[in-house]
Scaffold this motif. Structure first.
Motif, PDB file in Angstrom:
ATOM      1  N   VAL A 241       0.833  -1.203   0.000  1.00  0.00           N
ATOM      2  CA  VAL A 241       0.000   0.000   0.000  1.00  0.00           C
ATOM      3  C   VAL A 241       0.869   1.256   0.000  1.00  0.00           C
ATOM      4  CG1 VAL A 241      -1.678   1.317   1.344  1.00  0.00           C
ATOM      5  CG2 VAL A 241      -1.965  -1.137   1.092  1.00  0.00           C
ATOM      6  N   ALA A 242       1.937   1.247   0.778  1.00  0.00           N
ATOM      7  CA  ALA A 242       2.811   2.421   0.830  1.00  0.00           C
ATOM      8  C   ALA A 242       3.416   2.708  -0.533  1.00  0.00           C
ATOM      9  CB  ALA A 242       3.907   2.198   1.866  1.00  0.00           C
ATOM     10  N   LEU A 247       3.871   5.996  -5.089  1.00  0.00           N
ATOM     11  CA  LEU A 247       3.884   6.125  -6.541  1.00  0.00           C
ATOM     12  C   LEU A 247       2.951   7.239  -7.003  1.00  0.00           C
ATOM     13  CD1 LEU A 247       4.808   4.954  -9.290  1.00  0.00           C
ATOM     14  CD2 LEU A 247       2.870   3.382  -9.155  1.00  0.00           C
ATOM     15  N   LEU A 248       1.769   7.302  -6.405  1.00  0.00           N
ATOM     16  CA  LEU A 248       0.794   8.327  -6.776  1.00  0.00           C
ATOM     17  C   LEU A 248       1.311   9.727  -6.442  1.00  0.00           C
ATOM     18  CD1 LEU A 248      -2.124   8.809  -7.834  1.00  0.00           C
ATOM     19  CD2 LEU A 248      -2.873   8.732  -5.452  1.00  0.00           C
ATOM     20  N   ILE A 249       1.859   9.892  -5.229  1.00  0.00           N
ATOM     21  CA  ILE A 249       2.345  11.208  -4.794  1.00  0.00           C
ATOM     22  C   ILE A 249       3.530  11.655  -5.650  1.00  0.00           C
ATOM     23  CG2 ILE A 249       3.447  12.457  -2.901  1.00  0.00           C
ATOM     24  CD1 ILE A 249       0.601  12.054  -2.243  1.00  0.00           C
ATOM     25  N   VAL A 250       4.524  10.792  -5.811  1.00  0.00           N
ATOM     26  CA  VAL A 250       5.728  11.164  -6.556  1.00  0.00           C
ATOM     27  C   VAL A 250       5.396  11.446  -8.019  1.00  0.00           C
ATOM     28  CG1 VAL A 250       8.009  10.390  -7.329  1.00  0.00           C
ATOM     29  CG2 VAL A 250       7.249   9.906  -4.991  1.00  0.00           C
ATOM     30  N   SER A 251       4.540  10.614  -8.613  1.00  0.00           N
ATOM     31  CA  SER A 251       4.165  10.823 -10.013  1.00  0.00           C
ATOM     32  C   SER A 251       3.469  12.162 -10.195  1.00  0.00           C
ATOM     33  CB  SER A 251       3.257   9.685 -10.493  1.00  0.00           C
ATOM     34  OG  SER A 251       3.930   8.454 -10.476  1.00  0.00           O
ATOM     35  N   ARG A 252       2.557  12.513  -9.270  1.00  0.00           N
ATOM     36  CA  ARG A 252       1.839  13.774  -9.408  1.00  0.00           C
ATOM     37  C   ARG A 252       2.795  14.963  -9.206  1.00  0.00           C
ATOM     38  NH1 ARG A 252      -3.714  15.046 -10.191  1.00  0.00           N
ATOM     39  NH2 ARG A 252      -3.723  17.293 -10.503  1.00  0.00           N
ATOM     40  N   ALA A 266       4.154  23.217  -6.788  1.00  0.00           N
ATOM     41  CA  ALA A 266       4.014  21.820  -7.210  1.00  0.00           C
ATOM     42  C   ALA A 266       3.643  20.940  -6.022  1.00  0.00           C
ATOM     43  CB  ALA A 266       5.311  21.327  -7.848  1.00  0.00           C
ATOM     44  N   LEU A 267       4.267  21.203  -4.870  1.00  0.00           N
ATOM     45  CA  LEU A 267       3.960  20.403  -3.690  1.00  0.00           C
ATOM     46  C   LEU A 267       2.540  20.673  -3.198  1.00  0.00           C
ATOM     47  CD1 LEU A 267       5.405  18.380  -1.742  1.00  0.00           C
ATOM     48  CD2 LEU A 267       5.617  20.306  -0.172  1.00  0.00           C
ATOM     49  N   VAL A 268       2.134  21.933  -3.203  1.00  0.00           N
ATOM     50  CA  VAL A 268       0.787  22.279  -2.754  1.00  0.00           C
ATOM     51  C   VAL A 268      -0.250  21.603  -3.639  1.00  0.00           C
ATOM     52  CG1 VAL A 268      -0.879  24.170  -2.549  1.00  0.00           C
ATOM     53  CG2 VAL A 268       1.448  24.446  -1.667  1.00  0.00           C
ATOM     54  N   ARG A 269      -0.058  21.671  -4.949  1.00  0.00           N
ATOM     55  CA  ARG A 269      -1.013  21.036  -5.869  1.00  0.00           C
ATOM     56  C   ARG A 269      -1.004  19.516  -5.701  1.00  0.00           C
ATOM     57  NH1 ARG A 269      -2.785  24.194 -10.293  1.00  0.00           N
ATOM     58  NH2 ARG A 269      -2.974  22.286 -11.528  1.00  0.00           N
ATOM     59  N   THR A 270       0.179  18.948  -5.455  1.00  0.00           N
ATOM     60  CA  THR A 270       0.277  17.496  -5.263  1.00  0.00           C
ATOM     61  C   THR A 270      -0.493  17.053  -4.021  1.00  0.00           C
ATOM     62  OG1 THR A 270       2.420  17.371  -6.366  1.00  0.00           O
ATOM     63  CG2 THR A 270       1.875  15.591  -4.832  1.00  0.00           C
ATOM     64  N   VAL A 271      -0.288  17.735  -2.906  1.00  0.00           N
ATOM     65  CA  VAL A 271      -0.990  17.374  -1.666  1.00  0.00           C
ATOM     66  C   VAL A 271      -2.480  17.624  -1.803  1.00  0.00           C
ATOM     67  CG1 VAL A 271      -1.209  17.907   0.796  1.00  0.00           C
ATOM     68  CG2 VAL A 271       1.053  17.784  -0.253  1.00  0.00           C
ATOM     69  N   ALA A 272      -2.863  18.703  -2.522  1.00  0.00           N
ATOM     70  CA  ALA A 272      -4.280  19.036  -2.679  1.00  0.00           C
ATOM     71  C   ALA A 272      -5.012  18.056  -3.576  1.00  0.00           C
ATOM     72  CB  ALA A 272      -4.428  20.449  -3.242  1.00  0.00           C
ATOM     73  N   THR A 273      -4.299  17.372  -4.449  1.00  0.00           N
ATOM     74  CA  THR A 273      -4.946  16.436  -5.381  1.00  0.00           C
ATOM     75  C   THR A 273      -4.609  14.991  -5.018  1.00  0.00           C
ATOM     76  OG1 THR A 273      -3.067  16.779  -6.886  1.00  0.00           O
ATOM     77  CG2 THR A 273      -5.054  18.093  -7.269  1.00  0.00           C
ATOM     78  N   ALA A 274      -3.365  14.573  -5.284  1.00  0.00           N
ATOM     79  CA  ALA A 274      -2.967  13.197  -4.979  1.00  0.00           C
ATOM     80  C   ALA A 274      -3.020  12.921  -3.483  1.00  0.00           C
ATOM     81  CB  ALA A 274      -1.557  12.937  -5.511  1.00  0.00           C
ATOM     82  N   VAL A 311      -2.031   0.458   6.990  1.00  0.00           N
ATOM     83  CA  VAL A 311      -2.641   1.396   6.039  1.00  0.00           C
ATOM     84  C   VAL A 311      -2.592   2.824   6.574  1.00  0.00           C
ATOM     85  CG1 VAL A 311      -4.800   2.051   4.909  1.00  0.00           C
ATOM     86  CG2 VAL A 311      -4.106  -0.342   4.970  1.00  0.00           C
ATOM     87  N   VAL A 312      -2.965   3.004   7.840  1.00  0.00           N
ATOM     88  CA  VAL A 312      -2.977   4.359   8.419  1.00  0.00           C
ATOM     89  C   VAL A 312      -1.567   4.958   8.409  1.00  0.00           C
ATOM     90  CG1 VAL A 312      -3.326   5.667  10.545  1.00  0.00           C
ATOM     91  CG2 VAL A 312      -5.041   4.009   9.814  1.00  0.00           C
ATOM     92  N   LEU A 313      -0.575   4.166   8.767  1.00  0.00           N
ATOM     93  CA  LEU A 313       0.791   4.688   8.764  1.00  0.00           C
ATOM     94  C   LEU A 313       1.292   4.938   7.344  1.00  0.00           C
ATOM     95  CD1 LEU A 313       2.318   2.596  11.660  1.00  0.00           C
ATOM     96  CD2 LEU A 313       1.958   5.055  11.631  1.00  0.00           C
ATOM     97  N   SER A 314       0.854   4.119   6.396  1.00  0.00           N
ATOM     98  CA  SER A 314       1.210   4.365   4.993  1.00  0.00           C
ATOM     99  C   SER A 314       0.642   5.699   4.530  1.00  0.00           C
ATOM    100  CB  SER A 314       0.682   3.230   4.103  1.00  0.00           C
ATOM    101  OG  SER A 314       1.314   2.009   4.400  1.00  0.00           O
ATOM    102  N   VAL A 315      -0.597   5.980   4.906  1.00  0.00           N
ATOM    103  CA  VAL A 315      -1.209   7.265   4.563  1.00  0.00           C
ATOM    104  C   VAL A 315      -0.448   8.403   5.245  1.00  0.00           C
ATOM    105  CG1 VAL A 315      -3.277   8.699   4.831  1.00  0.00           C
ATOM    106  CG2 VAL A 315      -3.496   6.309   4.136  1.00  0.00           C
ATOM    107  N   LEU A 316      -0.159   8.231   6.525  1.00  0.00           N
ATOM    108  CA  LEU A 316       0.509   9.284   7.292  1.00  0.00           C
ATOM    109  C   LEU A 316       1.869   9.637   6.687  1.00  0.00           C
ATOM    110  CD1 LEU A 316       0.390  11.022   9.898  1.00  0.00           C
ATOM    111  CD2 LEU A 316       1.582   9.158  11.058  1.00  0.00           C
ATOM    112  N   PHE A 317       2.672   8.627   6.389  1.00  0.00           N
ATOM    113  CA  PHE A 317       3.999   8.893   5.843  1.00  0.00           C
ATOM    114  C   PHE A 317       3.930   9.379   4.390  1.00  0.00           C
ATOM    115  CE2 PHE A 317       5.312   5.833   9.250  1.00  0.00           C
ATOM    116  CZ  PHE A 317       6.002   6.774  10.004  1.00  0.00           C
ATOM    117  N   SER A 318       2.933   8.905   3.638  1.00  0.00           N
ATOM    118  CA  SER A 318       2.769   9.381   2.261  1.00  0.00           C
ATOM    119  C   SER A 318       2.328  10.838   2.235  1.00  0.00           C
ATOM    120  CB  SER A 318       1.741   8.517   1.518  1.00  0.00           C
ATOM    121  OG  SER A 318       2.178   7.187   1.408  1.00  0.00           O
TER     122      SER A 318
END
Length: 723
Positions: A241-242, A247-252, A266-274, A311-318
């Motif tokens: 899952v991580a 992959l989604l975050i880095v690609s965006r 770029a980072l703001v748009r990435t966090v706001a979308t991906a 899953v929760v920690l994967s989300v947190l670190f992502s």
């Protein structure tokens, strides 16, 4: 909210990375001790009548159910040879009383069932000291190297040794799976990203998620029992899952850089979308996994604890550590590139994914019906599923516990000790004349029940008595379950309470508990998922479509698992021996996992489609352009997730192998068939209605929905379709 988080992460990137490093060191140092705190088993209902019967039997008749069984064999001598008897007797007499509460040999009991058909082997039943599984395992560790008899072949099996061997096998398999997965994943990520720097970031998130989950599991293990199998889920699911989220975050982020945005923008748009997509997806997966806590079984609860933590920690670190690392790297995320960077494939224009979607949507009914027919055909074998219990057959043939069970099944009269036991709590002394007569009458009634071949009193002490019922056929079967239920209808002696135990009763209680709880789990998952997807997409129909498609993926997966593992197809190719049934906890665990991960890809895909719909206000164009932008990434994410799962399929433990094969098949079918083929066709049939919501709900979504951004740059305002 997500835009503000993105700006905060950019400006606090270095302190956040320092905190992440500190967390990794502390959680790794603490979490490594989790293996010693976990327990085997967890497949039975602790509140069932059969568990109560086992507790009564353990207190009153401790020699009935041994904790360990040791088989002694000699190719030349028989059990009638005095030297054979002396070797075994001297060995068991030398076992420390601090670890062993009792044992029984053939020369003590005279039971023919303890001697093999050729009389060249016998088994010793051993009871270990300890009030719970962990304590008994410690006792076993103290004697396991003292059980070998001089001059005889010795094999250690039974409940506790088999659990210990399973733990060792799982630990070894996990190490091998992780050792194989990390380098393969790194190579594949380098191929996907075309550079070394970007490829390492998703793996960093995976490693952090695993370390954190181990620490969380160890904390939970101090409060309640945690199954040893939970660690396998933490390692594999946390990594898989991580990497998907990474992959989604880095690609965006790279996409936004290529569109000319500065590092901060770029980072703001990435966090706001991906980032928003990762949060919605992670919550959906965690909610599905939490459904396993509805069941009373320690195995399923442990899987829920481990899965939710991973899953929760994967989300947190992502969402925190990964963006902070990207903020530090900036354009250097493309450093160490192995090929010349080209315009992001599939991000603009009408590429292969766009043309595929358009082709599917030209004949949506044919695509939908054809795909549905294939999935239903794959699901067909599940109609004939047979459930069984977890035993030594889960281990590879090289394991001693498996060899002991095989020997007992083939060389001994195992049916001689097979019975359904009625444990009775009486109103007065079981040895009195009055109670003796009542027990004899009760045994006669049990023995006369349809399906029983006889019944006799096999124990009486204090106010506890045991009546054992014999029968023909397998202990784990529909016929045996029916017999248990008929026996429960037989009235016990006046004033007595009867609790039925034994392998058949445990099996019956397990299936009853699953049947009672499953509808509540399904209701919870359906309602929670529906609400989350409505808040994510603002549609009342898309969540229903997603749930139905998930059920199709699950049905196809279960059908294939029955065809392989129950019916025994592909045994040689996959490397296993079919037990002829499926352990009933496994479909529940797989249901929660596959349901959650299927929603993972649904959120990935529909989030991009929704983003395009908000910008284009054209449902058909939104589906095609959304698939163009996310199709390649979803396929890459699925293939990457399959790597650690496929590594788990190489495990020697049957349950782990079934888990790995089932998850790989489910992910490939869900992405390759359901999301890529079926979703575009169905959304074309739904048209603008896919985004429909009644006026009040549309306004609720506009105000409270989980949007891509608070005020998305370069995009139109959301266009909810009100009824």
């Amino acid at each position: 909210m997500f835009e503000a988080l993105g700006r905060l992460l950019f400006h606090r990137r270095k302190p956040l990375l320092v905190l992440t490093l500190l967390f990794a060191i502390l959680s790794g140092a603490y979490g490594v001790g989790v293996f010693g705190d976990m327990k085997p088993g967890g497949f039975a209902d602790p509140g069932s009548d059969s568990r109560r019967a086992a507790q009564l039997a353990e207190r009153a008749f401790p020699q009935r159910a041994p904790d360990a069984v040791v088989v002694y064999r000699d190719a030349d001598r028989t059990v009638d040879d005095p030297s054979f008897q002396q070797a075994v007797t001297k060995t068991v007499q030398g076992l420390p009383k601090s670890a062993v509460t009792g044992y029984s040999t053939f020369w003590m009991t005279g039971m023919p069932a303890q001697v093999s058909h050729d009389r060249h082997a016998t088994y010793v039943a051993i009871n270990l000291r300890g009030g719970d599984d962990n304590a008994k395992e410690e006792s076993y560790k103290a004697i396991k190297d003292k059980l070998a008899a001089p001059g005889l072949e010795s094999l250690r099996g039974g409940a506790v040794p088999t659990g210990h061997q399973a733990s060792d096998e799982i630990g070894k398999d996990l190490g091998a799976a992780e050792g194989l997965s990390f380098p393969v994943l790194f190579v594949l990520l380098v191929i996907v990203f075309g550079g070394l720097a970007a490829a390492g970031l998703p793996l960093l998130v995976g490693g952090l998620a695993i370390l954190g989950s181990m620490a969380v599991l160890r904390i939970i293990a101090q409060l309640t029992d945690v199954s040893v199998f939970a660690m396998s889920l933490v390692s594999i699911l946390g990594l898989a899952v991580a990497i998907d989220y990474g992959l989604l975050i880095v690609s965006r982020y790279r996409e936004e850089l290529e569109h000319g945005h500065s590092g901060e923008d770029a980072l703001v748009r990435t966090v706001a979308t991906a980032g928003r997509t990762v949060v919605v997806s992670g919550i959906t997966v965690a909610v599905a996994l939490a459904g396993m806590t509805f069941f009373p079984f320690g195995f399923l609860k442990s899987m829920a604890y481990g899965g939710v933590a991973a899953v929760v920690l994967s989300v947190l670190f992502s969402l925190i550590a990964l963006p902070a690392a990207l903020a530090v790297l900036g354009a250097k995320v493309n450093a160490l590139s192995l090929r010349r960077r080209k315009k992001a494939a599939g991000q603009e224009g009408r590429g292969a994914w766009y043309r595929l979607a358009q082709g599917l949507m030209r004949r949506p009914a044919i695509v939908a019906v054809g795909t549905l027919a294939v999935l239903l055909a794959l699901a067909a074998p599940f109609r004939h599923v047979e459930f069984g219990i977890s035993d030594a057959r889960q281990l590879p043939n090289s394991a001693e516990g498996r060899q002991v069970q095989n020997t007992l099944d083939h060389d001994f009269d195992s049916d001689a000790v097979k019975s359904i036991d009625s444990l009775l709590v009486l109103a007065s002394d079981a040895t009195s004349r009055e109670q003796g007569a009542a027990l004899q009458a009760y045994a006669k009634r049990l023995g006369g029940t349809e399906g029983a071949t006889g019944a006799r009193i096999t124990g009486a002490t204090g106010t506890t008595a045991r009546v054992s019922v014999t029968f023909d056929g397998a202990a784990v079967s529909t016929e045996a379950r029916d017999l248990v239920n008929r026996l429960k209808q037989v009235p016990p002696p006046v004033g007595a309470e009867a609790y039925f135990g034994g392998e058949t009763a445990v099996f019956d209680d397990t299936l009853d508990a699953l049947g009672r709880t499953l509808p509540w789990m399904l209701l919870y998952m359906a309602v929670a998922t529906y609400l989350l997807l409505f808040l994510a997409f603002g549609s009342v129909l898309l969540p229903l479509k997603a749930i139905l498609m998930n059920l199709l993926s699950l049905s196809a997966t279960f059908g294939v698992l029955v065809w392989i593992f129950q019916e025994g197809h592909l045994e040689g190719l996959i490397g296993f021996d079919s037990t002829g049934n499926i352990e009933p906890n496994m479909p529940i665990m797989l249901f929660a996992l596959i349901f959650g991960l299927s929603m993972d890809y649904e959120v990935f895909l529909v989030s991009r489609i929704r983003e395009q719909y908000d910008a284009l206000d054209d449902s058909t164009a939104a589906v095609a352009s959304g698939l163009q932008r996310i199709g390649r990434l979803i396929v890459n994410a699925a293939l990457l997730m399959c790597v650690p799962l496929a590594a788990m399929a190489t495990s020697g433990v049957l349950m782990m192998k079934l888990f790995g094969v089932g998850m790989v098949f489910a992910i490939l079918v869900d992405v390759g068939v359901v999301r890529i083929l079926l979703v575009p066709a169905v959304m074309k049939l739904m048209g603008r209605g896919a985004w429909w919501a009644p006026g009040p709900l549309a306004r609720f979504y506009t105000r409270y929905g989980i949007k891509e951004s608070d005020e998305a740059p370069d995009a139109k305002e959301p266009v909810p379709v009100a009824g």
